[in-house]
Design a protein around this motif. Sequence first.
Motif, PDB file in Angstrom:
ATOM      1  N   TYR A 132       9.576 -12.532   6.029  1.00 47.62           N
ATOM      2  CA  TYR A 132       9.712 -11.153   5.527  1.00 47.62           C
ATOM      3  C   TYR A 132       9.761 -10.203   6.710  1.00 47.62           C
ATOM      4  N   ASP A 133      10.510  -9.120   6.529  1.00 51.33           N
ATOM      5  CA  ASP A 133      10.614  -8.073   7.553  1.00 51.33           C
ATOM      6  C   ASP A 133       9.555  -7.010   7.265  1.00 51.33           C
ATOM      7  N   SER A 134       8.649  -6.782   8.201  1.00 56.12           N
ATOM      8  CA  SER A 134       7.597  -5.780   7.977  1.00 56.12           C
ATOM      9  C   SER A 134       8.124  -4.354   8.064  1.00 56.12           C
ATOM     10  N   LYS A 135       9.395  -4.197   8.452  1.00 52.94           N
ATOM     11  CA  LYS A 135      10.100  -2.908   8.395  1.00 52.94           C
ATOM     12  C   LYS A 135       9.349  -1.784   9.109  1.00 52.94           C
ATOM     13  N   GLY A 136       8.959  -2.098  10.315  1.00 50.14           N
ATOM     14  CA  GLY A 136       8.316  -1.063  11.127  1.00 50.14           C
ATOM     15  C   GLY A 136       6.928  -0.693  10.672  1.00 50.14           C
ATOM     16  N   GLY A 137       6.386  -1.476   9.756  1.00 49.09           N
ATOM     17  CA  GLY A 137       5.022  -1.221   9.308  1.00 49.09           C
ATOM     18  C   GLY A 137       4.902  -0.210   8.195  1.00 49.09           C
ATOM     19  N   VAL A 138       6.028   0.224   7.587  1.00 50.56           N
ATOM     20  CA  VAL A 138       5.978   1.192   6.496  1.00 50.56           C
ATOM     21  C   VAL A 138       7.054   0.855   5.470  1.00 50.56           C
ATOM     22  N   ILE A 139       6.662   0.749   4.208  1.00 51.35           N
ATOM     23  CA  ILE A 139       7.615   0.632   3.109  1.00 51.35           C
ATOM     24  C   ILE A 139       7.216   1.639   2.036  1.00 51.35           C
ATOM     25  N   VAL A 140       8.197   2.036   1.208  1.00 52.77           N
ATOM     26  CA  VAL A 140       7.968   3.096   0.233  1.00 52.77           C
ATOM     27  C   VAL A 140       8.300   2.595  -1.172  1.00 52.77           C
ATOM     28  N   TYR A 141       7.360   2.870  -2.108  1.00 53.25           N
ATOM     29  CA  TYR A 141       7.571   2.555  -3.520  1.00 53.25           C
ATOM     30  C   TYR A 141       7.292   3.812  -4.339  1.00 53.25           C
ATOM     31  N   SER A 142       8.335   4.278  -5.041  1.00 56.70           N
ATOM     32  CA  SER A 142       8.213   5.470  -5.898  1.00 56.70           C
ATOM     33  C   SER A 142       7.592   6.637  -5.128  1.00 56.70           C
ATOM     34  N   GLY A 143       8.021   6.799  -3.898  1.00 56.79           N
ATOM     35  CA  GLY A 143       7.558   7.916  -3.086  1.00 56.79           C
ATOM     36  C   GLY A 143       6.208   7.708  -2.428  1.00 56.79           C
ATOM     37  N   LYS A 144       5.565   6.562  -2.657  1.00 59.34           N
ATOM     38  CA  LYS A 144       4.262   6.271  -2.063  1.00 59.34           C
ATOM     39  C   LYS A 144       4.430   5.255  -0.937  1.00 59.34           C
ATOM     40  N   LYS A 145       3.840   5.538   0.218  1.00 61.72           N
ATOM     41  CA  LYS A 145       3.980   4.676   1.389  1.00 61.72           C
ATOM     42  C   LYS A 145       2.901   3.594   1.440  1.00 61.72           C
ATOM     43  N   VAL A 146       3.343   2.404   1.791  1.00 67.16           N
ATOM     44  CA  VAL A 146       2.435   1.297   2.089  1.00 67.16           C
ATOM     45  C   VAL A 146       2.540   1.035   3.583  1.00 67.16           C
ATOM     46  N   ARG A 147       1.430   1.091   4.310  1.00 66.20           N
ATOM     47  CA  ARG A 147       1.442   0.986   5.770  1.00 66.20           C
ATOM     48  C   ARG A 147       0.656  -0.245   6.235  1.00 66.20           C
ATOM     49  N   ASP A 148       1.081  -0.762   7.374  1.00 62.93           N
ATOM     50  CA  ASP A 148       0.290  -1.771   8.069  1.00 62.93           C
ATOM     51  C   ASP A 148      -0.685  -1.070   9.003  1.00 62.93           C
TER      52      ASP A 148
END
Length: 667
Positions: free
Chosen positions: A327-343
Amino acid sequence: MAVEDKHISYRIYLVAFGIFVMAIAIAVKLTNIQWVEGDYYRKLAKERTVRNFVIPANKGNIYSADGSLLATSIPNYEIRFDAVTPKAESFEKNVKSLSDSLATVLGKPSSFFENELRKARANKNRYYLIARNLSYTQYFKIKGFPLFNLGAYKGGIIIEQETVREHPIGKIAERTVGYERTSNGESYDGKGIEWAFRKYLNGKDGKILKQKIAKGQWKPIRDINEVDPQDGYDVISTIDVYIQDIAHHALLKQLELYQADHGCVVVMETKTGHVKAISNLGRATDGTYFETTNYAVAESHEPGSTYKLADLMALLEDKKADTSAVYDSKGGVIVYSGKKVRDSHQGGYGKISLARGFELSSNTVLVQAVYNAYKDNPSQFVNHLNNFGLNKPLGLSIKGEGKPYIPQPSDKNWSNISLPWMAFGYGVSITPMQTLAFYNAVANDGEMVKPQFVSEIKEWNRTIKKYEKEVLNPRICSPATIAKLKAVLANVVKKGTASKLYSKDFSMAGKTGTAAVNYGKAGGVGKYYASSFVGYFPADEPKYSCIVVVHKPSTALNNYYGADVAGPVFKRIAQKIFTDAPSTNEIKNIDRKIPKQENNYDAYFVKSQKNQQIIPNLKGMSGMDAVALLGNLGMKVKVIGVGKVKKQSLEAGQNLIKNATILLELS
């Protein structure tokens, strides 16, 4: 004149008739009282002058798994004087010597007691207080003093006894040992083992007949009881005093270092579910820590990353992804419905496998894996969580267990962010004990067992009831999944977020967790962190599982992560058990003969020193007698082992210091 005399005669007849009627009424009433209502009034008079009083039964003791006393009862006495009972000759003959004797024990001048005793006799006081809160040795002395040695009917001595519950190992595990609250002889509230097993501990109360001698004052009619009390049974807990001591002090040290608000630690035997240690410490206003709420059992909260084990278990069971999936951690930030999930690691981890994402506790990797696999059918994922037993309490024997919470797709508050938020331990709620039971199931090759605090109920050396292992789920997942989960949990310690804990001397496996609490409030007001570590040891053949949770560690040290705050507590426990005391690796099933609390309190006085200002010689005395004696002397007692005293930490003959702690080793 004749008319007037006639009127007077009528009045006399009328008065006479009235008196006659009243006499008849009185006669009828007396007859009614004597023959019709006589039994009722006689019974009422007796109830108001003679009454049965309850004699509380001796509560059973609570022992640790290794036979050490966790809770016991010791006697406490009050002595009063019926100044009317002794004959004048006996009173005058003995009052001076009695006063001299009381002065030696109670610390007041002989003249004081003589004046008080004479005053009580002059005032016909039938309930004069001599002393209260007496130890058995003090009571034993006083009842042998002049006049009092004649007994209740000739000497006027009145003895009242109550029992006081003591914890010989002090405050350690106090919240789990618990207490029972009573009012008017009836139980109404309590906590821990004392409350949960009260029907075995409390026994059956006895009765003693007393006669009213003054307003609110009652005196026993005879020396024997109407009904003798029956002692309660002993409860053998699963707590191991050695492991408990390690866990308590390891947690306390870390709480003090991080000035945390509160925390808990639980150590459980993997195969049986026996809780070997449990400590719950909260911070007082003065900065000290003490046992307060049973956080491990009662506090249900968002767990954070320790919940990711459920993600991986579901994915592997459904074959939605393997540990090698990338999986690509995508720079440590992904967004779901406008809410960010961070590493937690800024910039993320690049492209990594699912196993490596778990080892590094990557939020972005685990959330992607769960969301991609279950976004079209979230019920499939949630049903796994329910089947794992994460949606319901464990049904523990002690009351107050917190309720877990898992959002269901059918709920009104289910939203587009529910699934991804659950994947990294938010939007769900679970207690530390429930988390531990889940991880323990992995350590136990898939068999989930209920945590237990009590192993046996005993009467002397006779087993009344034995609590066998209780299996909640015989196979939480497939053996293939278990093998993969064990591998990644071991790698978390070897090369993951808990690598600082790694030791070549003993193996451990587990998962770190750092959850933000109160993060939803405006402006982040009140936000803090709950740091945790949960796992088992040794990693290859698990014997113990353990969870550590620390709430609100100070950010002054610029570190609040589970590996740094909670992890060292876990490591210290594993290290002490398997390095300092390797003998604890072997779990033996020994049928110990647990001694029952004896009522032969005379032995205390015979074996103890008469001088109450020095430490008595306890060697050879039974552990029960020694604990009661020292408790009555105002000392704190710690006990190791079972049987008779073979060693005491404070030598006999030393000056006694109130509230000092003495360690007794029993053979």
